[in-house]
Design an enzyme around this catalytic site. Structure first.
Site, PDB file in Angstrom:
ATOM      1  N   ASP A 262       0.865  -1.169   0.000  1.00  0.00           N
ATOM      2  CA  ASP A 262       0.000   0.000   0.000  1.00  0.00           C
ATOM      3  C   ASP A 262       0.912   1.233   0.000  1.00  0.00           C
ATOM      4  OD1 ASP A 262      -3.249   0.487   1.556  1.00  0.00           O
ATOM      5  OD2 ASP A 262      -2.146   1.684   0.093  1.00  0.00           O
TER       6      ASP A 262
HETATM    7  C1  GLC Z   1      -4.409   4.137  -0.280  1.00  0.00           C
HETATM    8  C2  GLC Z   1      -5.306   2.998   0.130  1.00  0.00           C
HETATM    9  C3  GLC Z   1      -5.440   1.912  -0.905  1.00  0.00           C
HETATM   10  C4  GLC Z   1      -5.322   2.525  -2.294  1.00  0.00           C
HETATM   11  C5  GLC Z   1      -3.902   3.034  -2.437  1.00  0.00           C
HETATM   12  C6  GLC Z   1      -3.636   3.674  -3.805  1.00  0.00           C
HETATM   13  O1  GLC Z   1      -3.635   4.578   0.803  1.00  0.00           O
HETATM   14  O2  GLC Z   1      -5.046   2.368   1.381  1.00  0.00           O
HETATM   15  O3  GLC Z   1      -6.706   1.281  -0.700  1.00  0.00           O
HETATM   16  O4  GLC Z   1      -5.597   1.552  -3.285  1.00  0.00           O
HETATM   17  O5  GLC Z   1      -3.576   3.972  -1.413  1.00  0.00           O
HETATM   18  O6  GLC Z   1      -4.402   4.838  -3.938  1.00  0.00           O
END
Ligand code: GLC
Length: 731
Positions: A262
């Site tokens: 993430d």
């Molecule tokens: C965010 C979220 C995740 C998302 C990623 C990309 O922090 O936790 O669900 O897909 O970043 O945007």
């Protein structure tokens, strides 16, 4: 596809630093719109920009075509970029929030919506979406419940698989398909206190029986990527947990796709207190099984030294690069790096009538009717309607993730959707965004006074309230899940006119609606209904469509009850009295049960259920083969006893009365959406298989234990009609 040998040869030509770059995902664009990472100057490291493997949040056909062309020129081996973004309930045509899609209890509709989202995203150059979010959620204080399909492993499994099928089709390299990334692995919905990013304690009993099933369903449906969650589980961050990512995910669950961290989650291992520094974080994450680092550069900054010192092997690096390049090959990017990016197709597909029509249908099917008395609904053409509230004429019908690519200006307001009805509009009060601490809370008294005048002139009040879309989603945890006080004041004021009140709630989570329900003749939960929200809601209000949504999450009586969910263990002192009971499970002074249970939702007609009947009262397992073979069937006769047709979602719940481990008071194991005309009856039959009765016992594995079971069939999780059957044998 060019195949394994091509990829192996390519890896053989890459330097370690080029491999580290390939494992790095850069931001596609600065908030100010300047480009990062792909063209010039990102990280002041030209080499990283030129050799990065993927971009986050960079799309649009023209820009992708230009960026990909440049990247292939600059990349040392002309390896194309992957373009990834969050398309979680639509790209330009935005569907209801995922919790609303869960409320449709309609996996095929979800699959259709995902296919539309994939097509719109693909022509804008998107290759991967960070969806489905398969997190099991039970704590409505947590802002991200809006991104999930709810509290039940079975419903979540069906929805997760439907999203994957919709995005990916039979193969991700085919036109208008994109790869899906299931997230957040694992237990993110169980963060302590509902506080985003907080810690999680999760035993294997709950992990295997409640949190993993939807991820397994996504993997079985062919999901190509997976994203670990930000949180720790039992003290170890998911991002660096060898047990979660290698033993369970790649071992038990047989996931062979690509793991992407993430956002900056690898760096965050230092803040978690799990890594000494970024180099240690990089080593832990790669060793655990992370292939792509999202928008931080610990891999790029440290892999050369980590391999040199032997903390990481070149084999581990090559494994990660192979999975990334295999994904690109499956997408056909080595033969056609531009895939579906096409400015002309963008104009054809984005928000086209067919996509809007599906979004309108989804908005209607997501809506859950919680109360309808005094014939408040459907509305009548003859009625003079007072259309009141901060959402009544608002385009704020899309949640935060929908706005990554969608636009509020494309939304149809409820007011415009009701233009052929006699309506007088009043805003009633301001829509507070409680996340914005500095927001000026304008006085509402004048707005409320105008609304009361409007209401007094009407035959019926349509009151449209709710929480600001910014108050849910990521980092949107709340300590109170009630409506803002200015909206409750508006409700009380217009109710004093004595007119019938139909209240609509726009929401990203279950909310405490006791006072709203008591004051309204009709109550509907609309979630954030998306681009066609106004039309979808109007279709229900006018009776053009009948309501068919069912709650995918329990609605509590008080925030203090949270987490509250239907499939809980019985405890030694269960309290089903519906009120406080001394020395029993519950709280002082309040019914321990929910205001509205999981699976609850009304229609515009009425249905009756016959008693549950079983094809057998006793079954011997050895007489049957296969976990999917029906051991027996449970059925009811359903009758539409009302005056109009309606859709009833008939639900099957099973309860194991005694097991090696205490079992939930009931578990959803099947449902059927049945349409019946007035007076019509039908028999609704459910097979009961060994697979439905088995459960995971830590240290033993999947088990089916002899004993007594109950089969409930009804309209929601608190249905009371059941029959018992006895199972002999087991494993
Ligand atoms: C965010 C979220 C995740 C998302 C990623 C990309 O922090 O936790 O669900 O897909 O970043 O945007």
């Amino acid at each position: 596809m060019l195949g394994k040998k091509y990829i192996a040869d390519l890896i053989g030509q890459m330097t370690l630093l080029e491999k580290a770059a390939e494992m790095t995902q850069l931001w596609g664009e600065n908030p100010d719109g300047t480009l990062m990472g792909i063209l010039r100057g990102f990280h002041e490291k030209e080499h990283l920009s030129a050799n990065a493997g993927s971009l986050l949040g960079f799309n649009g056909a023209e820009r992708v075509l230009e960026a990909q062309r440049l990247h292939i020129e600059e990349n040392a081996h002309h390896i194309p970029l992957l373009f990834m973004t969050d398309v979680i309930h639509g790209y330009k045509t935005i569907f209801p929030s995922v919790l609303g899609l869960g409320a449709t209890w309609n996996p095929s509709l979800i699959e259709e919506s995902a296919a539309v989202a994939a097509a719109e995203a693909a022509v804008s150059g998107v290759h991967v979406t960070f969806s489905p979010m398969a997190d099991l959620v039970r704590d409505a204080r947590w802002g991200r419940v809006v991104e999930s399909t709810g509290e039940d492993p079975y419903l979540n499994s069906l929805c997760a698989a439907a999203f994957v099928r919709g995005y990916q089709g039979d193969e991700i390299g085919a036109p208008l398909h994109i790869a899906s990334c299931v997230k957040h692995f694992i237990g993110y919905g169980a963060v302590e206190g509902g506080r985003d990013y907080d810690s999680v304690q999760l035993g294997d009993y709950s992990l295997y029986n409640e949190y993993l099933p939807a991820f397994q369903a996504a993997i079985d449906a062919g999901c190509e990527l997976l994203m670990p969650a930000f949180n720790t589980v039992n003290g170890i961050p998911c991002t660096s947990s060898r047990r979660l990512l290698r033993t369970i995910l790649k071992g038990d669950m047989d996931f062979q796709g690509t793991v992407i961290s993430d956002c900056t989650a690898i760096c965050e291992l230092v803040a978690h207190g799990s890594a000494e520094d970024n180099a240690h974080a990089a080593a832990l994450s790669l060793d655990a099984g992370v292939d792509i680092e999202m928008v931080s550069s610990t891999f790029y900054e440290n892999l050369e030294r980590l391999v040199e010192t032997g903390e990481i092997s070149m084999q581990q690096v090559d494994g990660a690069v192979e999975r990334i390049l295999t994904l690109k090959d499956k997408l056909g990017l080595f033969e056609n790096p531009f895939k579906d990016a096409d400015p002309e197709r963008e104009k054809e597909l984005h928000l086209c009538p067919g996509h809007r029509a599906l979004a309108r249908r989804a908005a209607a099917e997501a809506l859950v009717l919680l109360k309808n008395e005094n014939c408040a609904l459907p509305i009548k053409k003859s009625e003079r309607l007072a259309l009141i509230g901060p959402f009544a004429d608002s385009r704020k019908l899309i949640d935060i993730w929908g706005l990554v690519n969608g636009k509020e200006t494309d939304c149809v307001t409820l007011r415009s959707a009701l233009e052929d009805y006699k309506t007088d509009y009043a805003q009633g009060c301001h829509l507070w965004n409680l996340r914005d601490m500095d927001e000026e809370r304008l006085p509402d008294d004048e707005l409320i006074a105008q609304a009361v005048e409007t209401a007094a002139r009407s035959d019926k009040i349509i009151l449209v309230l709710g929480e600001h879309p910014d108050m849910s989603s990521e980092a949107g945890s709340r300590t109170e899940i009630t409506l803002p006080e200015n909206q409750l004041k508006l409700l009380q004021s217009v109710c004093r006119t004595g007119k019938p009140v139909v209240t609509l709630i726009m929401n990203g989570r279950p909310m405490v609606l006791n006072e709203v329900a008591a004051s309204s003749d009709a109550l509907l939960v609309c979630w954030f209904p998306g681009t066609e929200g106004g039309n979808g809601i109007a279709d229900i209000l006018t009776g053009r469509c009948g309501p068919s949504g069912r709650l995918p999450m329990t609605f509590p009586r008080a925030t203090g009850q949270v987490p509250i969910y239907y499939n809980h263990l019985p405890t030694g002192r269960p309290n089903t009295t519906g009120r406080y009971q001394p020395f029993a499970n519950g709280y002082i002074g309040i019914d321990p049960g929910p205001l509205y249970p999981f699976g609850y939702g009304l229609t515009y007609t009425d249905f009756s259920y016959s008693p549950v009947s079983l094809s057998a009262a006793e079954i011997t397992l050895s007489d049957h083969s296969g976990p999917d073979e029906a051991l027996l069937t449970a059925s009811v006769t359903l009758t539409n006893t009302g005056a109009i047709s309606g859709t009833e979602t008939v639900q099957l719940y099973l309860q194991d009365m005694a097991g090696t481990l205490s079992r939930p008071v009931r578990m959803l194991k099947g449902f059927q959406k049945i349409v019946l005309e007035p007076g019509e009856s039908c028999t609704v039959t459910f097979p009961i298989t060994a697979k439905m009765l088995e459960y995971y016992i830590p240290g033993k594995g999947l088990s089916l234990e002899a004993g007594t079971f109950r089969a409930y069939i009804g309209a929601h999780a608190q249905c009371s009609a059941y029959q018992e059957f006895h199972l002999k044998g087991g494993y």
